[in-house]
Design an enzyme around this catalytic site. Structure first.
Site, PDB file in Angstrom:
ATOM      1  N   ASP A 124       0.899  -1.091  -0.101  1.00  0.00           N
ATOM      2  CA  ASP A 124      -0.045  -0.065   0.045  1.00  0.00           C
ATOM      3  C   ASP A 124       0.963   1.304  -0.024  1.00  0.00           C
ATOM      4  OD1 ASP A 124      -2.580  -1.425   0.029  1.00  0.00           O
ATOM      5  OD2 ASP A 124      -2.246  -1.531   2.175  1.00  0.00           O
ATOM      6  N   ASP A 142      -7.026  -1.774  -4.634  1.00  0.00           N
ATOM      7  CA  ASP A 142      -8.002  -1.366  -3.796  1.00  0.00           C
ATOM      8  C   ASP A 142      -8.976  -0.283  -4.210  1.00  0.00           C
ATOM      9  OD1 ASP A 142      -6.795  -3.013  -1.854  1.00  0.00           O
ATOM     10  OD2 ASP A 142      -5.628  -1.411  -1.019  1.00  0.00           O
TER      11      ASP A 142
END
Length: 168
Positions: A124, A142
């Site tokens: 991330d 995501d």
């Protein structure tokens, strides 16, 4: 399946899932190569690039588990991916909105599965915040999953459901 059947089916939208995967894995590779783990790089007010590794699911759900969650999430994502492809194949010609939503979710799920299998965690790096509140860091996969899910929710309100007797 013949070429004519593929062009007439919603499987032709799988290119979008491939694009999501390529963009996702490419940006994760760049973030990993260019950022120092846990060190925020300010881009603009309320947004940093911050390299983080998530062993859990959304919002780091189960991140603190003993490691079993890695293969649980891989298995879950693979099962969901198969279901999404079957659903995509069953769509009617006019259900393009649903097809796009499904392939966005599919591409995002497979991008994150790659990370879990290869690294044991999801990379991330997109980090938004407001004052002292920090939204959990996320990635392109995501984002695609969220957009696809949002499109599905909007679709519920967008049009009345057709009857089961619809010939198309």
């Amino acid at each position: 399946m013949s070429d004519t059947e593929i062009t007439g089916s919603k499987l032709r939208w799988l290119w979008l899932a491939v694009l999501v995967i390529v963009l996702d894995l490419g940006t994760k590779a760049m973030a990993t190569a260019m950022l120092t783990y846990g060190h925020p790089v300010p881009v603009m007010p309320m947004f940093n690039l911050t390299l983080l590794h998530n062993t859990g699911a959304a919002f780091s759900f189960l991140a603190g588990a003993a490691g079993w969650q890695r293969w649980f999430f891989v298995t879950l994502a693979m099962v969901v991916s198969v279901v999404l492809v079957v659903w995509l194949k069953s769509l009617r010609r006019h259900e393009t909105w649903s097809a796009i939503a499904i392939v966005l979710i599919l591409g995002g799920a497979l991008g994150n599965v790659y990370d879990r299998v290869v690294h044991g965690y999801v990379v991330d790096f997109l980090h938004f915040y407001w004052n002292d509140y920090h939204f959990p860091a996320f990635n392109i996969a995501d984002t695609a999953i969220t957009i696809g899910a949002g499109m599905m929710i909007l679709d519920i309100f967008r049009k009345p459901r057709e009857s089961d007797g619809d010939p198309e």
